[in-house]
Design a protein around this motif. Structure first.
Motif, PDB file in Angstrom:
ATOM      1  N   ASP A  79      77.309  60.528  48.755  1.00  0.00           N
ATOM      2  CA  ASP A  79      78.244  59.867  47.741  1.00  0.00           C
ATOM      3  C   ASP A  79      77.712  59.075  46.789  1.00  0.00           C
ATOM      4  O   ASP A  79      78.262  58.925  45.887  1.00  0.00           O
ATOM      5  CB  ASP A  79      79.406  59.173  48.748  1.00  0.00           C
ATOM      6  CG  ASP A  79      80.269  59.996  49.738  1.00  0.00           C
ATOM      7  OD1 ASP A  79      80.778  60.885  49.268  1.00  0.00           O
ATOM      8  OD2 ASP A  79      79.962  59.840  50.704  1.00  0.00           O
ATOM      9  N   TYR A  80      76.339  58.544  47.187  1.00  0.00           N
ATOM     10  CA  TYR A  80      75.805  57.790  46.078  1.00  0.00           C
ATOM     11  C   TYR A  80      74.801  58.613  45.182  1.00  0.00           C
ATOM     12  O   TYR A  80      74.216  57.860  44.462  1.00  0.00           O
ATOM     13  CB  TYR A  80      74.931  56.856  46.984  1.00  0.00           C
ATOM     14  CG  TYR A  80      75.573  55.805  47.689  1.00  0.00           C
ATOM     15  CD1 TYR A  80      76.457  54.815  47.251  1.00  0.00           C
ATOM     16  CD2 TYR A  80      75.610  55.982  49.144  1.00  0.00           C
ATOM     17  CE1 TYR A  80      77.225  53.921  48.005  1.00  0.00           C
ATOM     18  CE2 TYR A  80      76.493  55.055  50.050  1.00  0.00           C
ATOM     19  CZ  TYR A  80      77.129  53.973  49.298  1.00  0.00           C
ATOM     20  OH  TYR A  80      78.095  53.108  50.125  1.00  0.00           O
ATOM     21  N   ALA A  81      74.797  59.793  45.409  1.00  0.00           N
ATOM     22  CA  ALA A  81      73.722  60.548  44.887  1.00  0.00           C
ATOM     23  C   ALA A  81      74.160  61.492  43.732  1.00  0.00           C
ATOM     24  O   ALA A  81      75.064  61.654  43.483  1.00  0.00           O
ATOM     25  CB  ALA A  81      73.089  61.573  45.805  1.00  0.00           C
ATOM     26  N   GLN A  82      73.196  61.555  42.853  1.00  0.00           N
ATOM     27  CA  GLN A  82      73.537  62.438  41.611  1.00  0.00           C
ATOM     28  C   GLN A  82      73.626  63.962  41.994  1.00  0.00           C
ATOM     29  O   GLN A  82      74.294  64.727  41.127  1.00  0.00           O
ATOM     30  CB  GLN A  82      72.259  62.484  40.644  1.00  0.00           C
ATOM     31  CG  GLN A  82      72.036  60.852  40.035  1.00  0.00           C
ATOM     32  CD  GLN A  82      73.154  60.276  39.292  1.00  0.00           C
ATOM     33  OE1 GLN A  82      73.642  61.079  38.433  1.00  0.00           O
ATOM     34  NE2 GLN A  82      73.583  59.324  39.425  1.00  0.00           N
ATOM     35  N   GLN A  83      73.060  64.292  42.777  1.00  0.00           N
ATOM     36  CA  GLN A  83      72.814  65.756  43.300  1.00  0.00           C
ATOM     37  C   GLN A  83      74.173  66.075  44.137  1.00  0.00           C
ATOM     38  O   GLN A  83      74.711  65.396  44.763  1.00  0.00           O
ATOM     39  CB  GLN A  83      71.586  66.108  44.172  1.00  0.00           C
ATOM     40  CG  GLN A  83      70.481  66.570  43.397  1.00  0.00           C
ATOM     41  CD  GLN A  83      69.222  66.596  43.880  1.00  0.00           C
ATOM     42  OE1 GLN A  83      69.420  67.234  45.215  1.00  0.00           O
ATOM     43  NE2 GLN A  83      68.203  66.723  43.286  1.00  0.00           N
ATOM     44  N   ALA A  84      74.281  67.523  44.001  1.00  0.00           N
ATOM     45  CA  ALA A  84      75.589  67.952  44.720  1.00  0.00           C
ATOM     46  C   ALA A  84      75.133  68.022  45.975  1.00  0.00           C
ATOM     47  O   ALA A  84      74.186  68.435  46.620  1.00  0.00           O
ATOM     48  CB  ALA A  84      76.059  69.588  44.157  1.00  0.00           C
ATOM     49  N   ASN A 125      72.386  53.750  48.826  1.00  0.00           N
ATOM     50  CA  ASN A 125      72.942  52.434  48.855  1.00  0.00           C
ATOM     51  C   ASN A 125      71.686  51.395  49.181  1.00  0.00           C
ATOM     52  O   ASN A 125      72.250  50.309  49.890  1.00  0.00           O
ATOM     53  CB  ASN A 125      74.057  52.277  49.580  1.00  0.00           C
ATOM     54  CG  ASN A 125      74.119  52.341  51.103  1.00  0.00           C
ATOM     55  OD1 ASN A 125      73.004  52.890  51.820  1.00  0.00           O
ATOM     56  ND2 ASN A 125      74.862  51.838  51.505  1.00  0.00           N
ATOM     57  N   PHE A 126      70.459  51.892  49.040  1.00  0.00           N
ATOM     58  CA  PHE A 126      69.530  50.620  49.440  1.00  0.00           C
ATOM     59  C   PHE A 126      68.301  51.310  48.508  1.00  0.00           C
ATOM     60  O   PHE A 126      68.326  52.052  47.946  1.00  0.00           O
ATOM     61  CB  PHE A 126      69.088  51.132  51.014  1.00  0.00           C
ATOM     62  CG  PHE A 126      68.694  52.494  51.392  1.00  0.00           C
ATOM     63  CD1 PHE A 126      67.242  52.877  50.905  1.00  0.00           C
ATOM     64  CD2 PHE A 126      69.413  53.342  51.802  1.00  0.00           C
ATOM     65  CE1 PHE A 126      66.760  54.232  51.411  1.00  0.00           C
ATOM     66  CE2 PHE A 126      69.195  54.729  52.092  1.00  0.00           C
ATOM     67  CZ  PHE A 126      67.725  55.238  51.966  1.00  0.00           C
TER      68      PHE A 126
END
Ligand SMILES: *Cc1c(COP(=O)(O)O)cnc(C)c1O
Length: 351
Positions: A185-190, A293-294
């Motif tokens: 949920d924090y990532a750019q990737q799908a 998130n880190f």
């Protein structure tokens, strides 16, 4: 081609599952005298005297909508850790089969494998913390049952290149490729969820412990082809998700999407600020890019800084001993005031 029946341990393939009272019943009961529950209720305001739904149908209906998958492609566990353990027990014969891990990565794959007497083959990530595809393919043998890919990876924070994951899925068709998306949920990737129908050897792990802020409720999710999910359901404890978790998660899923989106945005904004402040400290050599998130932060003295922060009441993770992580601390993004306090304390450090 990945065949679930061939992948399974022979004893699991042959297993007759335990049939719980509640799973044997279907239809419209009015009076439940089948499960030796306490018919008089609970010593609580809310009643918890009835066993919960062993297959969590209401929750899975919500999740199927949210994730764009079929309900029979979803397994729910007591954290993702339960799914990791069940996969090892379903697929790997102790003393014979092996799994492949790509260190530095999440420690549970290895520990769970060791608990189950399953050999771990390590193929380190490269200097960019990406999988070494050719080396992984070369390391796999006839007894390799699972390849664990953590993307975004813990503790490095980066996503693996999609072409590399795709190559591995195709090159190792007998191996179950587990893509752990705890931080997706924090990532750019799908997410890889939409590729489940394309790859029978793909299993995606997600969790409500991170972006959904529900770590204490312990709800992990595994998504894969229905035949494999049915095996996990067969070997899990019958009532592995308790009724309190079931009800609270249902409530969160119904109302929480906007909250999650807001907090993810806030976390990413804080991450950018923290990364910039950390990079200016004299003892910080590198702040690695993060899709999570880190932040992984390379310093001149991780054990020393770890102890210094601990003395000031700030707990971070010392990853100094992980392969490729000499000098590294892993720092979770906190609230604004917490991140400010961390920076202030670090600015006062004499390193
Ligand atoms: C935090 C984390 C999990 C989540 O585990 P739960 O048991 O669901 O809380 C899974 N995988 C990775 C890589 C993690 O960092």
């Amino acid at each position: 081609m990945f065949q679930v029946q061939q992948w399974l341990r022979p004893n699991i393939a042959a297993l007759q599952a335990y049939s719980s009272a509640r799973s044997e019943f279907s239809g419209q009961g009015q009076i439940f005298l089948d499960a030796n529950e306490n018919a008089f209720g609970s010593p609580l305001a809310q009643a918890f005297n009835r066993y919960p739904d062993p297959l969590q149908k209401a929750l899975k209906a919500q999740l199927a909508q949210l994730k764009g998958v079929q309900t029979d492609q979803i397994f729910l566990g007591n954290g993702s850790d339960e799914a990791i353990d069940l996969l090892l027990r379903a697929g790997c014969t102790p003393g014979q089969d092996n799994i492949i891990c790509l260190p530095p990565t999440y420690g549970m794959y290895k520990v769970q494998a060791q608990i189950n007497g399953v050999e771990v083959i390590n193929v380190a990530l490269d200097g960019e913390f990406q999988p070494q595809v050719a080396e992984i393919i070369a390391a796999a043998n006839a007894h390799t049952k699972i390849l664990f890919l953590c993307s975004p990876n813990n503790p490095t924070g980066n996503c693996f290149h999609p072409e590399k994951i795709q190559t591995l899925l195709k090159a190792l068709p007998q191996v179950l490729v587990v893509v752990d998306e705890a931080y997706i949920d924090y990532a750019q990737q799908a997410s890889y969820l939409q590729q489940l129908d394309q790859y029978p050897n793909l299993l995606v792990l997600q969790t409500l412990s991170k972006a959904w802020g529900l770590a204490a409720l312990r709800l992990g999710m595994a998504f894969a082809q229905a035949e494999l999910i049915a095996v996990l359901n067969k070997i899990k404890y019958p009532y592995n998700i308790n009724a309190a978790t079931h009800a609270l998660v249902l409530q969160a899923l119904q109302n929480g999407s906007q909250w999650v989106a807001d907090k993810v945005a806030q976390t990413l904004a804080q991450r950018a600020i923290l990364a910039e402040c950390l990079a200016q400290l004299p003892f910080v050599e590198k702040v690695y890019p993060s899709d999570a998130n880190f932040l992984l932060v390379k310093t001149t003295d991780a054990p020393g800084l770890y102890r210094y922060l601990l003395n000031q009441g700030v707990v971070v993770r010392n990853r100094d001993q992980e392969p490729g992580c000499k000098g590294c601390l892993r720092i979770t993004i906190g609230q604004e005031s917490e991140d400010e306090a961390l920076i202030q304390i670090l600015q006062g450090a004499n390193w």
